[in-house]
Every structure is written in C-alpha cells, then in structure tokens.
Design a protein around this motif. Structure first.
Motif, PDB file in Angstrom:
ATOM      1  N   ALA A 240       0.875  -1.298   0.021  1.00 35.65           N
ATOM      2  CA  ALA A 240       0.011   0.005   0.079  1.00 35.65           C
ATOM      3  C   ALA A 240       0.825   1.216  -0.016  1.00 35.65           C
ATOM      4  N   ALA A 241       1.750   1.357   0.885  1.00 34.30           N
ATOM      5  CA  ALA A 241       2.926   2.464   0.849  1.00 34.30           C
ATOM      6  C   ALA A 241       3.667   2.602  -0.647  1.00 34.30           C
ATOM      7  N   VAL A 244       0.993   4.230  -3.067  1.00 38.53           N
ATOM      8  CA  VAL A 244       0.925   5.687  -3.001  1.00 38.53           C
ATOM      9  C   VAL A 244       2.153   6.274  -3.282  1.00 38.53           C
ATOM     10  N   ARG A 245       3.355   5.751  -3.296  1.00 40.79           N
ATOM     11  CA  ARG A 245       4.749   6.595  -3.404  1.00 40.79           C
ATOM     12  C   ARG A 245       4.647   6.621  -4.924  1.00 40.79           C
ATOM     13  N   ARG A 247       2.373   5.584  -7.637  1.00 37.50           N
ATOM     14  CA  ARG A 247       1.100   6.138  -8.464  1.00 37.50           C
ATOM     15  C   ARG A 247       0.636   7.202  -7.905  1.00 37.50           C
ATOM     16  N   VAL A 248       0.415   7.425  -6.910  1.00 41.28           N
ATOM     17  CA  VAL A 248      -0.307   8.674  -6.433  1.00 41.28           C
ATOM     18  C   VAL A 248       0.521   9.995  -6.602  1.00 41.28           C
ATOM     19  N   GLU A 278     -11.024   9.741  -1.612  1.00 41.10           N
ATOM     20  CA  GLU A 278     -10.611   8.182  -1.471  1.00 41.10           C
ATOM     21  C   GLU A 278      -9.391   8.479  -0.399  1.00 41.10           C
ATOM     22  N   LEU A 279      -8.218   9.578  -0.452  1.00 48.56           N
ATOM     23  CA  LEU A 279      -7.895   9.692   0.387  1.00 48.56           C
ATOM     24  C   LEU A 279      -7.986  10.022   1.509  1.00 48.56           C
ATOM     25  N   ALA A 282      -8.891   6.829   3.265  1.00 49.61           N
ATOM     26  CA  ALA A 282      -7.791   6.097   3.673  1.00 49.61           C
ATOM     27  C   ALA A 282      -7.201   6.707   4.809  1.00 49.61           C
ATOM     28  N   SER A 283      -7.131   8.254   5.035  1.00 45.05           N
ATOM     29  CA  SER A 283      -6.493   8.634   5.889  1.00 45.05           C
ATOM     30  C   SER A 283      -7.296   8.512   7.500  1.00 45.05           C
TER      31      SER A 283
END
Length: 302
Positions: A240-241, A244-245, A247-248, A278-279, A282-283
């Motif tokens: 998941a991390a 994010v790094r 793709r996001v 979505e973020l 997730a947060s």
C-alpha cells in the motif's frame, strides 16, 4: 552509458516543435530573443523587469523603508539568479546543438583537423575533454525536460542533471518524478533551496531497492517448516505504501495535473475531488489503525 548514447537519448527524449527554432527545454522568451525577436540585450526579460535592456542596478534603485529595501534586494537577487541559470542552460543547449551538427557532419575535417575534440576545443578555448562534457550536459538538459518545468527548473547543477538523466534512462519518467518530488521535500526540510546530486542519488537508490524482509534465526536441527519472515498482512501494508509512492505521487505532479486540467478542466476537477475523497477515507482508516497499534504497544509494554 557512452557519450554518443546519452546524446541520442537526450535527442529522442523530447520531440521538436513544428518550428525547428523552438526547443521545449528552453524558456520561450529566451528562444524569442535567440530568434531575433526583441532586443538582444534584454536576454528574455519582460519590459517591466528591473534588468530589461541589460540594465545594471545601483543604489538609487533601492528605495523605501528598510523592510521595503530588503524585499526589493531579495526579489531582484532571486530574479537575476534564476535568469542566470536559464541563460546558462540556453547557452549549453545551443553550444551542444552546434557541436552535434559539426560532429555528425565531420566539419572538423573541412577545417583541416583530424580530431573533432581538438578542433572544437580550439574554437571554444577549452580543454578537449570539456567538449564531450558539454555535449552530454546538453543531452541531459533535454532529457530532464520530460520531468516538466516545475521539477526540471530545480536541476541547476550539472551533477544533479546527470543523476536525474540516469534515473529517467533506467527507470522512466514517472519514477524520476517521484524521486524529484521527494528530493525537493527533503531539501526543504534541510533548509536547502534545491536537492543535491547526492541526495537525489540516495533517494533513487532507496526507492529502486527491493524491500528485504527481516530474516528470523532458525534452529539448524529443527525439521519444522520455516515461518514466513513477514506476514501477509504486513506485506499488504508495504504494498500500500509503495502504491501511494509510485502511483499517487506521480499523478499529482504539478506538470501532470496542469496537463489534465488543460485537457478538460471540469473532468480534471472531478477526478481530483474523487481522489481527495479516497485519500480522506484512507486517512481515517490509517488514523484508526495507528491508534490500534498504539493500544497494542501499550498492552505489550504492560
């Protein structure tokens, strides 16, 4: 990578505009000056700039309260520093382009020289080895242009350009954008204006290196099957991390967001809002997970 391969990579990284005078790696205003549009001594500055027309400032230009004088001096120093870097890139790109033509067409032979580097060094009044360094740096300036102006403008040193050109060549533009974004973030934390070559190289190595799970010691006499060193749940958090790094962050790079909004402002806004939702979800989950982990640590401590 050899010099010729690097030059070829730089040439192919960005396509030329229909007007062959225009190079996407060079600020348009500078190119206009090079093309003979406007006063040549203004070096791409607007008419409202304090330096327009090649003007040299003096104490008479700095007026007002001490605070206003400080602001004026600071702003002008930033302006002239940025202009100097842009003009240096413009110079390197044009020298590189002319040298590439001369090398490809073997014009040094026409001048009566059998060695290209020695001929070019004599023309430029530099050491022969610098000729190839200049060619490579020009290729790198073109290569890093693929990062977008917002990121590429911070690569003002040849050493930093070399690192990022190699990153682009080895891992692609999106990965390089992540490296550059992280580099800018860490440089700001360190109180620096821009990331150094060493910092960018370190970040690239860290991001490119595969995660190596912790290996637990196992008895040599045990016949029991080895227990996985990292549970599936932990691996899922690592993935998941990484997502994010990789793709996001690239998707939110200023240049890519601008391109999306320029294509369709309404749809671009909708997708950004969806990503924000979505973020935020997730947060919230991440906050709850961190609280749960704190409770577990407190329990273990008891």
């Amino acid at each position: 990578m050899s010099g010729n391969k690097l030059i070829a990579a730089g040439n192919s990284r960005l396509s030329k505009a229909k007007d062959s005078r225009i190079d996407p790696a060079v600020p348009a205003e500078l190119q206009n000056r090079a093309a003979g549009e406007g006063a040549p001594d203004s070096v791409g500055l607007s008419e409202t700039s304090a330096f327009a027309g090649g003007r040299v400032l003096s104490g008479d230009d700095v007026t007002g309260t001490p605070e206003e004088q400080l602001a004026y001096v600071t702003e002008r120093l930033h302006e002239i520093d940025a202009l100097g870097r842009r003009a240096e890139d413009f110079t390197v790109l044009n020298k590189g382009a002319l040298l590439e033509v001369a090398q490809e067409r073997e014009l040094h032979l026409v001048a009566g020289h059998t060695n290209f580097a020695q001929w070019a060094a004599g023309v430029l009044d530099v050491e022969p080895k610098y000729v190839f360094e200049l060619l490579q740096d020009a290729a790198r300036i073109r290569a890093i242009g693929a990062l977008g102006t917002d990121l590429a403008q911070h690569l003002t040193r040849a050493s930093a350009r070399k690192v990022m050109a190699d990153v682009i060549d080895g891992h692609g533009v999106e990965f390089a954008q992540v490296v550059m974004t992280e580099g800018l973030s860490q440089a700001t934390e360190q109180g620096k204006k821009r990331p150094t070559a060493a910092l960018l190289s370190s970040i690239a190595k860290d991001l490119a290196a595969p995660a190596i799970p912790h290996q637990e010691a196992r008895s040599e006499i045990s016949d029991l099957p080895a227990t996985p060193s990292v549970a599936a749940e932990l691996e899922a958090l690592d993935r998941a991390a990484t997502a994010v790094r990789e793709r996001v962050f690239p998707a939110l790079a200023p240049a890519r967001v601008k391109a999306a909004v320029d294509t369709d402002a309404a749809k671009g806004r909708q997708r950004l809002e969806r990503l924000q939702q979505e973020l935020e979800r997730a947060s919230k989950r991440l906050t709850a997970a961190l609280k749960a982990s704190e409770t577990a640590l407190d329990t273990d401590g008891d």
